[in-house]
Motif scaffolding. Structure first.
Motif, PDB file in Angstrom:
ATOM      1  N   GLY A 162     -19.182  33.357 -24.761  1.00 18.43           N
ATOM      2  CA  GLY A 162     -19.366  32.913 -23.387  1.00 18.43           C
ATOM      3  C   GLY A 162     -19.033  31.450 -23.201  1.00 18.43           C
ATOM      4  O   GLY A 162     -18.864  30.693 -24.176  1.00 18.43           O
ATOM      5  N   GLN A 163     -18.979  31.041 -21.906  1.00 12.35           N
ATOM      6  CA  GLN A 163     -18.645  29.655 -21.591  1.00 12.35           C
ATOM      7  C   GLN A 163     -19.897  28.788 -21.536  1.00 12.35           C
ATOM      8  O   GLN A 163     -19.926  27.698 -22.109  1.00 12.35           O
ATOM      9  CB  GLN A 163     -17.915  29.589 -20.246  1.00 12.35           C
ATOM     10  CG  GLN A 163     -17.460  28.196 -19.831  1.00 12.35           C
ATOM     11  CD  GLN A 163     -16.369  27.649 -20.733  1.00 12.35           C
ATOM     12  OE1 GLN A 163     -15.570  28.406 -21.281  1.00 12.35           O
ATOM     13  NE2 GLN A 163     -16.326  26.327 -20.903  1.00 12.35           N
ATOM     14  N   ARG A 164     -20.962  29.243 -20.875  1.00 10.99           N
ATOM     15  CA  ARG A 164     -22.193  28.477 -20.767  1.00 10.99           C
ATOM     16  C   ARG A 164     -23.367  29.169 -21.458  1.00 10.99           C
ATOM     17  O   ARG A 164     -24.331  28.518 -21.838  1.00 10.99           O
ATOM     18  CB  ARG A 164     -22.528  28.246 -19.280  1.00 10.99           C
ATOM     19  CG  ARG A 164     -21.624  27.226 -18.616  1.00 10.99           C
ATOM     20  CD  ARG A 164     -21.854  27.162 -17.116  1.00 10.99           C
ATOM     21  NE  ARG A 164     -21.405  28.381 -16.464  1.00 10.99           N
ATOM     22  CZ  ARG A 164     -20.147  28.559 -16.057  1.00 10.99           C
ATOM     23  NH1 ARG A 164     -19.242  27.616 -16.258  1.00 10.99           N
ATOM     24  NH2 ARG A 164     -19.804  29.682 -15.454  1.00 10.99           N
ATOM     25  N   VAL A 167     -22.649  31.140 -26.228  1.00 11.37           N
ATOM     26  CA  VAL A 167     -21.526  30.378 -26.777  1.00 11.37           C
ATOM     27  C   VAL A 167     -21.382  30.726 -28.250  1.00 11.37           C
ATOM     28  O   VAL A 167     -22.359  30.697 -29.007  1.00 11.37           O
ATOM     29  CB  VAL A 167     -21.745  28.862 -26.585  1.00 11.37           C
ATOM     30  CG1 VAL A 167     -20.586  28.074 -27.183  1.00 11.37           C
ATOM     31  CG2 VAL A 167     -21.923  28.538 -25.113  1.00 11.37           C
ATOM     32  N   SER A 278     -10.052  36.285 -20.640  1.00  9.16           N
ATOM     33  CA  SER A 278     -10.911  35.930 -21.768  1.00  9.16           C
ATOM     34  C   SER A 278     -12.359  36.174 -21.378  1.00  9.16           C
ATOM     35  O   SER A 278     -12.718  36.178 -20.183  1.00  9.16           O
ATOM     36  CB  SER A 278     -10.709  34.459 -22.155  1.00  9.16           C
ATOM     37  OG  SER A 278     -11.667  34.063 -23.116  1.00  9.16           O
ATOM     38  N   LYS A 280     -14.611  34.122 -21.800  1.00 15.24           N
ATOM     39  CA  LYS A 280     -15.142  32.874 -21.259  1.00 15.24           C
ATOM     40  C   LYS A 280     -15.012  32.820 -19.736  1.00 15.24           C
ATOM     41  O   LYS A 280     -15.659  31.994 -19.076  1.00 15.24           O
ATOM     42  CB  LYS A 280     -14.413  31.683 -21.889  1.00 15.24           C
ATOM     43  CG  LYS A 280     -14.719  31.496 -23.368  1.00 15.24           C
ATOM     44  CD  LYS A 280     -14.049  30.259 -23.914  1.00 15.24           C
ATOM     45  CE  LYS A 280     -14.376  30.036 -25.388  1.00 15.24           C
ATOM     46  NZ  LYS A 280     -15.808  29.743 -25.581  1.00 15.24           N
ATOM     47  N   ASP A 281     -14.188  33.717 -19.193  1.00 16.09           N
ATOM     48  CA  ASP A 281     -14.030  33.774 -17.730  1.00 16.09           C
ATOM     49  C   ASP A 281     -15.006  34.748 -17.076  1.00 16.09           C
ATOM     50  O   ASP A 281     -15.013  34.866 -15.843  1.00 16.09           O
ATOM     51  CB  ASP A 281     -12.596  34.198 -17.387  1.00 16.09           C
ATOM     52  CG  ASP A 281     -11.568  33.219 -17.924  1.00 16.09           C
ATOM     53  OD1 ASP A 281     -11.910  32.032 -18.068  1.00 16.09           O
ATOM     54  OD2 ASP A 281     -10.428  33.649 -18.220  1.00 16.09           O
ATOM     55  N   ASP A 284     -21.487  34.607 -15.009  1.00 15.74           N
ATOM     56  CA  ASP A 284     -22.731  34.382 -15.739  1.00 15.74           C
ATOM     57  C   ASP A 284     -23.637  35.603 -15.701  1.00 15.74           C
ATOM     58  O   ASP A 284     -24.352  35.894 -16.670  1.00 15.74           O
ATOM     59  CB  ASP A 284     -23.470  33.167 -15.159  1.00 15.74           C
ATOM     60  CG  ASP A 284     -22.758  31.856 -15.476  1.00 15.74           C
ATOM     61  OD1 ASP A 284     -21.920  31.867 -16.413  1.00 15.74           O
ATOM     62  OD2 ASP A 284     -23.030  30.858 -14.801  1.00 15.74           O
TER      63      ASP A 284
END
Length: 649
Positions: A162-164, A167, A278, A280-281, A284
């Motif tokens: 994940g991005q936030r 991770v 990805s 990461k996109d 949330d």
């Protein structure tokens, strides 16, 4: 000490190996050469790596891994105490990713068994890695203590975390229960939850292989092992079903009925199912939902809703499995090779019972591979070389996939074996080779009817014969072992060849065993002809004819008058009678011994010198001739037979 726990071919010239390294995991590349015949096998000292997250610290801890390209996916404990379990990606160019740490909803004391890559579509971005393991179930009922469940877990190969949130953690990890149970009345199923091994059988469609898994029970009341088969369609259906959710006043696990965010958790970022490039996109809410809902509500059920092969109340447990898909004259068959914890290997073929949707297992062979009964801990199958390799902690064995000659020398025996590797070629039972035309080749694995295939077999009506002798009052064993493990043995008796046959009735005196029939306290009326029949698949064939002759106890002991010519003539086969029954009877009295020896000596021997009348028998001059006669009669010359035996004979 360094216990190797991971070993994979890395490329054409090197292997990748990881070991415990004396509680300090280490990995290295081993140069093995491009060809098998090259004498190259050395460690590359410049490429030794830290093995944490790849190999366990303790050799007693289980681990499973798969090498996909240059990436290693492993399920392992990453600490010395074996408490921090993880599914870890290492090597390669993408960042290392693991499961959420110390979260029992993700992994709860797992024991990893196997890992496989299965494509989802033509797009490689949809490829998924499937983990098979068993763990302590978090959804177990309260008050039942620890309960072990078999699991299948999935992750996307292109997962970047994940991005936030999450991770460097998996965002596509999901798991479901793998059920292998025997349906019972009123829903009381008998579950096999201890997953032991998994074999991925490739089919023509690489996206839909078959999953063969072996299980055992954790119950102390019922002991058994089972083989269950799963399809990728059923596995994908479970991961597309409802998520498991814990709610309510008692915090019970129920099916989640709320809104599932988009893209659905567990889907890989690709052009096939969306526009995300990805993980990461991902929004949330998708990451948070995946973090709190890794468990699916619906389990994965086996093909046919029950085990394919089951063994209960046997003194062993299944440990390993390998499967070979064999081409036969009437279709394709899956042959299972199953290792046990007592050093044996079972060979089982799955044939359709009524249709191809309902399969029936047939146990073809059971071989004792390791004489020390050490458990089979590894099975590797080579279809190209037609060999099976079995490994234990003490030895390595190479076994042929087929032993057609072991099924006998008749067409009926070869046909009844129903081994897809074997066929009758007109003379012998030999290996079946597809795409070869032979006029007399016979094979029918599905039906196995010798009445149709072996009507012109010239050896069909020949029955081996054997002569047996029994002493009245003693025991006699009639041995008859069929070639096939599915055959049922039937014994018939007739006084003479002209008398009608009647079935041998079992009672306290006539006892059936696995290897034949035991006659306790043989009587004169037991003499006659015994015929051993094998009945299998609706076909009955005679295997062996035994002729039993009963000798009276007075004949065997030699107590009766030795000088009676009628008695001497009534003993069938002088040498056979003497040698066969001398070890069965007790030592006769000394007087009877002298009479028997004198009678045997008188047949074809010059008369012995008269005993001296001086002194009692056994003393003085009369003793030496008697001892000398006994040695020459029973022991032979001293120079040929060696030292004299202490036996009075």
């Amino acid at each position: 000490m360094n216990f190797v726990k991971i070993l994979h071919p890395y490329n054409r010239t090197h292997l990748y190996a990881c070991g415990t390294g004396a509680f300090h995991p280490v990995c290295a590349f081993i140069e093995a050469g491009q060809h098998a015949e090259e004498p190259v096998f050395k460690l590359d000292p410049h490429h030794i790596e830290d093995g944490k997250g790849k190999s366990p610290y303790d050799p007693r801890h289980t681990a499973a891994s798969v090498l996909v390209g240059e990436e290693l996916y492993s399920g392992v404990a990453t600490d010395l105490m074996g408490r921090d379990f993880t599914i870890f990606r290492s090597l390669g160019r993408r960042p290392s990713i693991r499961t959420e740490q110390h979260d029992s909803r993700w992994l709860n004391e797992p024991k990893f068994v196997a890992v496989f890559l299965v494509p989802e579509s033509e797009d490689p971005d949809d490829d998924k890695i499937y983990f098979f393991f068993r763990e302590t179930a978090v959804e177990r009922q309260q008050g039942l203590g620890k309960t072990s469940f078999a699991r299948i877990g999935q992750i996307c190969r292109n997962d970047m975390g994940g991005q936030r949130s999450l991770v460097n953690k998996w965002t596509t990890f999901l798991k479901a229960r793998l059920v292998c149970a025997v349906p019972g009345p009123d829903g009381a199923d008998t579950h096999f939850d201890e997953l032991r091994d998994v074999f991925l059988l490739q089919t023509r469609d690489k996206r839909n292989p078959l999953i063969y898994a072996i299980f055992s029970t954790s119950s102390s009341v019922f002991q058994g092992s089972a083989v269950c088969v799963y399809t990728m369609a059923d596995i994908r259906r479970a991961f597309l079903g409802p998520f498991a959710h814990k709610e309510g006043p008692n915090y019970q696990w129920v099916s989640y009925q709320g809104r599932v965010p988009y893209p659905r958790p567990g889907m890989c970022p690709s052009k096939t199912f969306g526009t995300f490039g990805s993980t990461k996109d991902f929004p949330d809410e998708v990451i948070q939902f995946a973090r709190h809902h890794p468990l699916m509500y619906n389990p994965v059920l086996p093909h046919g809703q029950r085990p394919l092969f089951l063994q209960a109340t046997v003194p062993y447990t299944f440990t390993r499995i390998a499967v070979d898909r064999v081409t036969a004259a009437d279709g394709h068959y899956d042959v299972l090779f199953i290792g046990t914890d007592v050093g044996t290997v079972l060979k089982v073929v799955s044939v359709p019972k009524e249709s191809w949707h309902r399969m029936e297992p047939l146990l073809l062979e059971e071989l004792q591979v390791f004489q020390d009964s050490s458990p089979v801990i590894s099975l590797q199958l080579s279809s190209k070389r037609h060999q099976l390799y079995a490994g234990s902690t003490t030895a390595l064995a190479q076994l042929p996939l087929h032993r057609c000659s072991a099924y006998g020398k008749a067409c009926a025996e070869c046909c009844l074996a129903r081994d897809p590797y074997c066929a009758w070629d007109g003379n012998t039972c030999t290996r079946y080779v597809p795409n070869t035309k032979r006029r007399f080749r016979r094979q029918d694995v599905r039906n196995g009817d010798p009445n149709v295939l072996c009507s012109e077999d010239p050896r069909r009506h020949t029955v081996p014969q054997k002569q047996l002798y029994g002493v009245e009052g003693s025991t006699v064993f009639l041995e008859c072992i069929p070639k096939s493990l599915q055959a049922h043995i039937l014994w018939t008796y007739q006084r003479t060849l002209n008398d009608p046959q009647r079935e041998v009735q079992m009672d306290e005196r006539v006892v059936r065993t696995e290897r034949g029939v035991l006659l306790r306290s043989v009587q004169r009326s037991d003499a006659g002809l015994y015929l051993c029949h094998a009945t299998e698949h609706g076909f009955t064939q005679p295997l062996l004819r035994l002729s039993l002759e009963v000798i009276g106890a007075w004949q065997a002991t030699g107590v009766a008058s030795a000088g009676d010519p009628q008695l001497a003539a009534g003993i069938p086969g002088r040498k056979v009678w003497y040698r066969d029954f001398l070890q069965l009877v007790e030592r006769p009295p000394l007087g009877a011994t002298d009479k028997v020896c004198q009678r045997l000596w008188s047949r074809g021997r010059p008369p012995a010198p008269a005993r001296s009348p001086a002194g009692p028998p056994g003393r003085g001059q009369g003793e030496e001739p008697r001892r000398a006669r006994r040695r020459r009669t029973h022991e032979g010359p001293r120079a040929e037979r060696g030292p004299r035996s202490a036996s009075p004979w």
